[in-house]
Scaffold this motif. Structure first.
Motif, PDB file in Angstrom:
ATOM      1  N   GLU A 185      12.741   3.023   1.965  1.00 17.76           N
ATOM      2  CA  GLU A 185      11.650   2.438   2.742  1.00 17.76           C
ATOM      3  C   GLU A 185      10.375   2.612   1.934  1.00 17.76           C
ATOM      4  N   TYR A 186       9.453   1.688   2.089  1.00 18.55           N
ATOM      5  CA  TYR A 186       8.150   1.827   1.437  1.00 18.55           C
ATOM      6  C   TYR A 186       7.114   1.085   2.267  1.00 18.55           C
ATOM      7  N   TYR A 187       5.969   1.716   2.454  1.00 15.27           N
ATOM      8  CA  TYR A 187       4.925   1.170   3.321  1.00 15.27           C
ATOM      9  C   TYR A 187       3.580   1.207   2.610  1.00 15.27           C
ATOM     10  N   VAL A 188       2.814   0.150   2.782  1.00 17.08           N
ATOM     11  CA  VAL A 188       1.502   0.071   2.135  1.00 17.08           C
ATOM     12  C   VAL A 188       0.389  -0.209   3.135  1.00 17.08           C
ATOM     13  N   GLU A 189       0.755  -0.438   4.389  1.00 14.76           N
ATOM     14  CA  GLU A 189      -0.217  -0.761   5.432  1.00 14.76           C
ATOM     15  C   GLU A 189      -0.098   0.253   6.568  1.00 14.76           C
ATOM     16  N   PRO A 190      -1.123   1.073   6.811  1.00 16.49           N
ATOM     17  CA  PRO A 190      -1.045   2.060   7.892  1.00 16.49           C
ATOM     18  C   PRO A 190      -0.818   1.389   9.238  1.00 16.49           C
ATOM     19  N   ALA A 191      -0.123   2.092  10.120  1.00 19.02           N
ATOM     20  CA  ALA A 191       0.161   1.558  11.450  1.00 19.02           C
ATOM     21  C   ALA A 191      -1.043   1.732  12.365  1.00 19.02           C
ATOM     22  N   ASP A 192      -1.094   0.905  13.407  1.00 18.35           N
ATOM     23  CA  ASP A 192      -2.136   1.055  14.407  1.00 18.35           C
ATOM     24  C   ASP A 192      -1.677   2.049  15.472  1.00 18.35           C
ATOM     25  N   GLY A 193      -2.447   2.169  16.541  1.00 16.20           N
ATOM     26  CA  GLY A 193      -2.126   3.142  17.573  1.00 16.20           C
ATOM     27  C   GLY A 193      -0.808   2.900  18.271  1.00 16.20           C
ATOM     28  N   ASP A 194      -0.319   1.682  18.219  1.00 13.42           N
ATOM     29  CA  ASP A 194       0.963   1.344  18.839  1.00 13.42           C
ATOM     30  C   ASP A 194       2.096   1.292  17.822  1.00 13.42           C
ATOM     31  N   ALA A 235       1.792  -5.495  -4.924  1.00 15.73           N
ATOM     32  CA  ALA A 235       1.271  -4.427  -5.780  1.00 15.73           C
ATOM     33  C   ALA A 235       2.113  -3.165  -5.642  1.00 15.73           C
ATOM     34  N   GLY A 236       2.565  -2.877  -4.425  1.00 15.05           N
ATOM     35  CA  GLY A 236       3.415  -1.718  -4.217  1.00 15.05           C
ATOM     36  C   GLY A 236       4.757  -1.845  -4.912  1.00 15.05           C
ATOM     37  N   MET A 237       5.353  -3.024  -4.875  1.00 11.66           N
ATOM     38  CA  MET A 237       6.632  -3.236  -5.538  1.00 11.66           C
ATOM     39  C   MET A 237       6.477  -3.135  -7.050  1.00 11.66           C
ATOM     40  N   GLY A 293      -5.320   0.763  -5.061  1.00 17.02           N
ATOM     41  CA  GLY A 293      -5.260   1.991  -5.856  1.00 17.02           C
ATOM     42  C   GLY A 293      -4.267   2.984  -5.293  1.00 17.02           C
ATOM     43  N   ALA A 294      -4.081   2.982  -3.976  1.00 22.30           N
ATOM     44  CA  ALA A 294      -3.151   3.921  -3.340  1.00 22.30           C
ATOM     45  C   ALA A 294      -1.712   3.680  -3.768  1.00 22.30           C
ATOM     46  N   THR A 295      -1.379   2.441  -4.155  1.00 25.51           N
ATOM     47  CA  THR A 295       0.002   2.156  -4.571  1.00 25.51           C
ATOM     48  C   THR A 295       0.376   2.866  -5.864  1.00 25.51           C
ATOM     49  N   ASP A 296      -0.602   3.376  -6.593  1.00 25.52           N
ATOM     50  CA  ASP A 296      -0.293   4.136  -7.799  1.00 25.52           C
ATOM     51  C   ASP A 296       0.527   5.383  -7.472  1.00 25.52           C
ATOM     52  N   LYS A 297       0.442   5.836  -6.221  1.00 25.16           N
ATOM     53  CA  LYS A 297       1.272   6.970  -5.792  1.00 25.16           C
ATOM     54  C   LYS A 297       2.748   6.655  -5.999  1.00 25.16           C
ATOM     55  N   LEU A 298       3.161   5.421  -5.721  1.00 30.33           N
ATOM     56  CA  LEU A 298       4.572   5.054  -5.833  1.00 30.33           C
ATOM     57  C   LEU A 298       5.054   5.154  -7.276  1.00 30.33           C
ATOM     58  N   THR A 299       4.165   4.849  -8.217  1.00 29.46           N
ATOM     59  CA  THR A 299       4.497   5.010  -9.635  1.00 29.46           C
ATOM     60  C   THR A 299       4.628   6.478  -9.979  1.00 29.46           C
ATOM     61  N   ALA A 300       3.672   7.288  -9.524  1.00 30.11           N
ATOM     62  CA  ALA A 300       3.669   8.715  -9.846  1.00 30.11           C
ATOM     63  C   ALA A 300       4.897   9.413  -9.265  1.00 30.11           C
ATOM     64  N   VAL A 301       5.233   9.104  -8.025  1.00 25.54           N
ATOM     65  CA  VAL A 301       6.399   9.719  -7.395  1.00 25.54           C
ATOM     66  C   VAL A 301       7.671   9.326  -8.128  1.00 25.54           C
ATOM     67  N   GLY A 302       7.815   8.036  -8.430  1.00 22.60           N
ATOM     68  CA  GLY A 302       9.010   7.587  -9.129  1.00 22.60           C
ATOM     69  C   GLY A 302       9.175   8.243 -10.485  1.00 22.60           C
TER      70      GLY A 302
END
Length: 471
Positions: free
Chosen positions: A330-339, A356-358, A305-314
């Motif tokens: 750049e486009y990211y769909v997976e949050p980074a870990d502590g490192d 889904a993000g693409m 559901g969060a990927t809908d942001k990419l549609t809204a922004v575009g």
């Protein structure tokens, strides 16, 4: 953004086995000379604008859209085992030559102008040679700038590669020098027809006012734009490469103009975009960058559901610019870990959410985008990589993410006409779909097998499966 590996990783000075105090003293003197303003010109040349190698001949005239490809980062297939490097070149060539973006300085490229008027393009030459050999469309992101343009010392071998130094913007009195460097680069690589100006507003934050220095960035952008167009009016130039950060809708910085279940855009980003859009000298395409998750790594309401942001922004960006071609640098769909790594999700989930993000970017009007993270320096594990590390002769083998990015670019090039296909009502929550007259891409968003009915056909799908159908 995460994964912005920046270090060039090339030619570090090492002093070993010094024979006595006299040699040590001499080495110190040499080091001092090489780091003084205007000093240290080893391995540099004054003819930076001389055409390098054999420029590729484009199959057609350059337009403002390049399609779906990837960005070279600190480690890529231009270095390593010759057999592995050739394997990746062949892989890319068979895929029709994906668009490939490279930074001017950092992320695998050395300081291009360590002393004013003295150039070192060896590392950048190597990257451009790789793009040419693999049949790709080259794109250059004009970031970052030599030390002497931002208050540091001039001199070959003395570049400050710390992240804070690299991400410092040129000083205003050197904006024209940076534009002149951009023009030199354009002359050196005449087959590079697409340039992005700067990267994520790095160094353009106004601490005093708690906002982006959009006036400074736009001044730099306009000087670069005009310098490139003076080299060749047909060169394609775009910006502003802003990070379209989203926040919790209750946050103080939340915008009410662009919000949804995925969160709300940071209004300071929208203010910066509006200023650039109003005051730019021109643009052939518009460039943004962002993640589906919020600044505090929240996936709202979930990872798909969060990927809908990419549609809204575009959709919003295209409306503001009057329909300029839209690129996601750049486009990211997976949050980074502590490192700052992304190693938690299994590859099947990672590829599914990426797909889904693409799809979401296309539905927002995007026609070009660059995946960040071609490879790791060495194996064996390489989450999200496009191919296995090229440090060994058996490296350079395609990975699942490469299959997605390459196939997506092949099936959905610029100018594609998209169709609406039927999806059974009970399958709507379970799948994401993108279709043309000949192809349907279906993504199972569930972590379990499903039976889906799409485009009048019923078929089984594994957990997080990405399926391509021929119509």
């Amino acid at each position: 953004m995460g994964r912005d590996e920046w270090n060039s990783g090339a030619r570090r000075w090492r002093l070993t086995a010094l024979l006595g105090a006299a040699v040590a003293a001499l080495a110190l003197v040499v080091t001092m000379i090489n780091t003084l303003p205007g000093g240290g010109t080893d391995d540099t040349t004054s003819d930076g604008a001389q055409v390098h190698g054999t420029p590729a001949t484009p199959a057609r005239a350059a337009g403002p859209e390049v399609g779906w490809g990837f960005t070279h980062t600190q480690f890529s297939a231009d270095e390593g085992s010759g057999a592995a490097t050739r394997r990746v070149e062949g892989l890319l060539s068979k895929s029709g030559g994906l668009p490939q973006d490279q930074a001017l300085m950092g992320w695998g490229a050395d300081n291009p102008e360590p002393v004013k008027g003295r150039y070192d393009f060896a590392a950048l030459d190597r990257r451009i040679d790789f793009v040419r050999a693999s049949g790709g469309t080259p794109v250059l992101t004009l970031c970052c700038s030599p030390d002497w343009m931002k208050g540091g010392r001039a001199g070959a071998g003395g570049t400050d590669w710390s992240r804070s130094a690299l991400e410092t913007a040129p000083r205003p009195e050197h904006y024209a020098d940076f534009a002149a460097l951009a023009a030199t680069v354009a002359r050196r690589y005449p087959d590079v027809r697409h340039f992005i100006v700067w990267n994520e507003f790095k160094g353009f934050w106004n601490d005093a006012e708690g906002r982006w220095d959009y006036e400074g960035y736009t001044r730099l952008y306009n000087l670069v734009y005009r310098a490139l167009k003076k080299v060749d009016k047909d060169i394609m130039v775009g910006g502003p490469y802003l990070v379209m950060d989203s926040v919790d809708p209750r946050a103080e910085a939340a915008s009410t103009a662009l919000a949804g279940p995925w969160g709300a855009l940071d209004r300071r980003v929208l203010d910066a975009f509006a200023y650039w859009n109003q005051h730019k000298a021109g643009a052939d395409f518009v460039v943004v960058d962002g993640s589906s998750y919020t600044k505090d790594d929240a996936l709202l309401p979930d990872e798909f559901g969060a990927t809908d942001k990419l549609t809204a922004v575009g959709t919003w960006v295209r409306r503001q610019t009057g329909g300029l071609p839209l690129w996601w640098a750049e486009y990211y769909v997976e949050p980074a870990d502590g490192d700052d790594g992304r190693k938690v999700w299994p590859e099947s989930r990672r590829v599914a959410v990426q797909a889904a993000g693409m799809i979401a970017m296309v539905k927002g009007g995007a026609s070009s985008g660059f995946y960040w993270n071609p490879e790791d320096e060495k194996g064996p594990g390489c989450p999200g990589c496009l191919w296995t590390p090229t440090d060994r002769a058996d490296g350079g083998a395609p990975l699942p993410m490469y299959g997605l990015v390459a196939r997506f670019g092949e099936e959905f090039p610029p100018g594609t006409r998209y169709d609406t296909v039927s999806v059974a009502a009970d399958d709507v929550p379970n799948v994401r779909v993108l279709a043309t007259g000949r192809t349907v891409l279906v993504v199972n968003t569930r972590d379990r097998p499903i039976s889906a009915q799409v485009d009048g056909r019923r078929f089984e799908m594994r957990a997080y499966e990405v399926k391509w159908l021929t119509r």
